[in-house]
Design a protein around this motif. Structure first.
Motif, PDB file in Angstrom:
ATOM      1  N   GLN A  84       0.846  -1.199   0.000  1.00 39.98           N
ATOM      2  CA  GLN A  84       0.000   0.000   0.000  1.00 39.98           C
ATOM      3  C   GLN A  84       0.882   1.249   0.000  1.00 39.98           C
ATOM      4  OE1 GLN A  84      -2.558   0.256   3.379  1.00 39.98           O
ATOM      5  NE2 GLN A  84      -3.621   2.052   2.642  1.00 39.98           N
ATOM      6  N   ASN A  85       0.565   2.181  -0.882  1.00 37.71           N
ATOM      7  CA  ASN A  85       1.300   3.442  -0.936  1.00 37.71           C
ATOM      8  C   ASN A  85       0.843   4.358   0.184  1.00 37.71           C
ATOM      9  OD1 ASN A  85       2.732   2.704  -3.214  1.00 37.71           O
ATOM     10  ND2 ASN A  85       1.180   3.503  -4.592  1.00 37.71           N
ATOM     11  N   LYS A  86       1.779   5.073   0.761  1.00 29.59           N
ATOM     12  CA  LYS A  86       1.482   6.028   1.827  1.00 29.59           C
ATOM     13  C   LYS A  86       1.820   7.430   1.347  1.00 29.59           C
ATOM     14  CE  LYS A  86       0.757   2.912   5.099  1.00 29.59           C
ATOM     15  NZ  LYS A  86      -0.403   2.776   5.897  1.00 29.59           N
ATOM     16  N   PHE A 119       3.271  11.105   1.737  1.00 29.98           N
ATOM     17  CA  PHE A 119       4.348  11.725   2.502  1.00 29.98           C
ATOM     18  C   PHE A 119       4.425  13.181   2.059  1.00 29.98           C
ATOM     19  CE2 PHE A 119       8.807  12.906   3.081  1.00 29.98           C
ATOM     20  CZ  PHE A 119       8.987  12.553   4.414  1.00 29.98           C
TER      21      PHE A 119
END
Length: 109
Positions: free
Chosen positions: A2-4, A6
């Motif tokens: 899963q991409n977070k 930032f």
């Protein structure tokens, strides 16, 4: 995976520089930063003095053990309990271990 998200702040000049470098490579700024991070060869060194002291202590302990092994090998060859071929083979292995420990220290300092 899963991409977070930032987030961080840049000055206007830094943002323009980022955008221009990304554009020169036909990327958006996110793609450029990801590519840069993944390809970066920056060596991150620990500044934790406790970890560094522990590493040095452990390497010194290993060095002491290597010296004891070398002494035992020399004693064994003198007492003719070890043939020359095995003696040289074991000494070479100790030298390899010593070189690997030296390279670990070189990376840390």
């Amino acid at each position: 995976m899963q991409n977070k998200m930032f987030k961080f702040r840049l000055s206007q000049q830094q943002k323009q520089l980022l955008n221009s470098k990304a554009k020169a490579l036909n990327m958006n700024s996110t793609q450029f930063l990801i590519k840069y991070i993944e390809s970066s060869n920056i060596n991150v060194k620990t500044n934790n003095k406790k970890d560094l002291k522990e590493l040095i202590w452990n390497i010194n302990k290993i060095g002491t053990n290597i010296n004891q092994l070398a002494h035992s090998l020399n004693y064994s060859i003198q007492m003719e309990k070890l043939d020359s071929y095995n003696y040289k083979n074991l000494i070479n292995k100790l030298i390899i271990i010593e070189n690997q420990l030296d390279s670990i220290l070189d990376k840390e300092f």
